[in-house]
Design an enzyme around this catalytic site. Structure first.
Site: not given
Ligand SMILES: *Cc1c(COP(=O)(O)O)cnc(C)c1O
Length: 376
Positions: A324-325
């Site tokens: 989730c980056d």
């Protein structure tokens, strides 16, 4: 590249992602390097891939080890060499780590500053020390310039000073930058080292070791010069700048060259999607990304060959990781194409991933475990 052994292993469909390393390829890389630079002692840069099987194989073949921490020193010792075949090559070390290395019998230490020389003199009296000089890093896909090394005049002064501090000024080192595709890149630094040797001699300090570092490439998407042509260029540089007084000890520190092409990462496609119905380019999300070991895709510097099992027509893709980056995108500008019928659950091979992958994996960002290594 891939090998029959690797293909057979991958066909067994283990849970992904994982790295599989063919030790026969590592052995072959060692022999190629040894024949290209027969005069050199080979110090494998442990950080490239510290799998115990790789370290023991190289130790058996006669390699020594370039290390950057006490943990890496312990890995080299566990592989069966003694402290005399280990170099503490990091120029940035805690005094307590120098003392720990000294206690383990490590004799050879790098430095590039007066403060580090002070630490060595206190924590490793009698040690052989070598000074690292700056290089431009030009021509390298993964440069190591600026952070390491000092100017040649400073290197000369520090080596002369070392003689008066109870350590042994042993020689000069440099690193031309990793994945160096220019076979002549060593020449300028060899010339500078020769200058330091002469200056030190004039001051009564006899140096005996030249450490020409790593930088030798592995083949990714593009062809690279043969190892032999690097050897010839380096030999010519030594003769040109040292004449008939070539240092009695030459050291090379291969990392990428030794293990890069020996490994393949097996990965699974998690999602194939588009950002709009008009766009033809697909986004392909894998179960490994920048935080799972593919850190060298930063700025798309290292471009691994990626091969799908599915054959058939291909189209342009963006390739990204599972976390989730938003930085976890590997390739957006580079031209990667994958089968049009690629879908979740398909497997891809990320080839030439034997170097700088497992050690670059985060511990558990988003809960994703570091990748496993299988040596076969
Ligand atoms: C990383 C490193 C190496 C290995 O470099 P490659 O480009 O992988 O060959 C060698 N020496 C030192 C000091 C290093 O830091």
């Amino acid at each position: 590249m891939t090998t029959k052994k690797i293909q057979k292993f991958i066909a067994e469909r283990r849970p992904t992602p994982y790295l599989v390393v063919d030790l026969d390829v590592v052995a072959d890389n060692y022999r190629k390097l040894a024949s290209a630079v027969p005069q050199a002692g080979i110090y494998y840069a442990v950080k490239a891939n510290p799998a115990p099987e790789i370290l023991s194989l190289l130790a058996k073949m006669g390699a020594s080890f370039d290390t950057a921490s006490v943990a890496e020193i312990d890995m080299a010792l566990a592989a069966g060499v003694d402290g005399g075949r280990i170099s503490f090559g990091n120029t940035i070390k805690k005094a307590s780590d120098i003392a720990a290395a000294h206690a383990r019998g490590v004799k050879l230490y790098a430095f590039d500053s007066e403060a580090e020389l002070d630490k060595l003199a206190k924590a490793a009296p009698g040690a052989k020390v070598f000074c690292r000089i700056l290089t431009s890093g030009e021509g390298a896909d993964w440069p190591l310039s600026r952070k390491f090394g000092c100017e040649v005049e400073m290197a000369r002064d520090l080596l002369i000073a070392a003689a008066k501090r109870g350590v042994l000024p042993h020689g000069v080192s440099f690193h031309v930058g990793s994945q160096m595709k220019d076979t002549n890149a060593w020449d300028a630094a060899v010339a500078q080292a020769a200058w330091i040797f002469r200056e030190c001699e004039a001051a009564g300090v006899q140096l005996s070791m030249l450490n020409i570092g790593g930088g030798f490439p592995t083949r990714y998407r593009k062809d690279i010069p043969a190892m032999q042509s690097y050897g010839e260029a380096i030999h010519a540089s030594l003769a040109r700048h040292f004449g008939n007084r070539i240092p009695s000890e030459i050291i090379v520190e291969p990392g990428r060259q030794m293990v890069g092409n020996a490994g393949v990462i097996d990965t699974e496609v998690v999602l194939v999607s588009k950002k709009s119905s008009k766009e033809s380019r697909r986004w392909v999300y894998l179960d490994i990304g920048k935080f799972g070991g593919l850190a060298e895709t930063m700025d798309e510097a290292i471009q691994y060959p990626i091969v799908a099992a599915k054959k058939g027509p291909v189209g342009r893709v963006v390739i990204a990781g599972p976390t989730c980056d938003s930085a976890d995108v590997m390739y957006e500008k580079a031209d990667y194409r994958l089968p049009l019928d690629l879908e979740a659950g398909d497997r891809l091979e990320i080839r030439a991933t034997g170097a700088y992958t497992t050690t670059y994996a985060s511990v558990a960002f988003n809960g994703f475990e570091p990748i496993k290594t299988y040596c076969i």
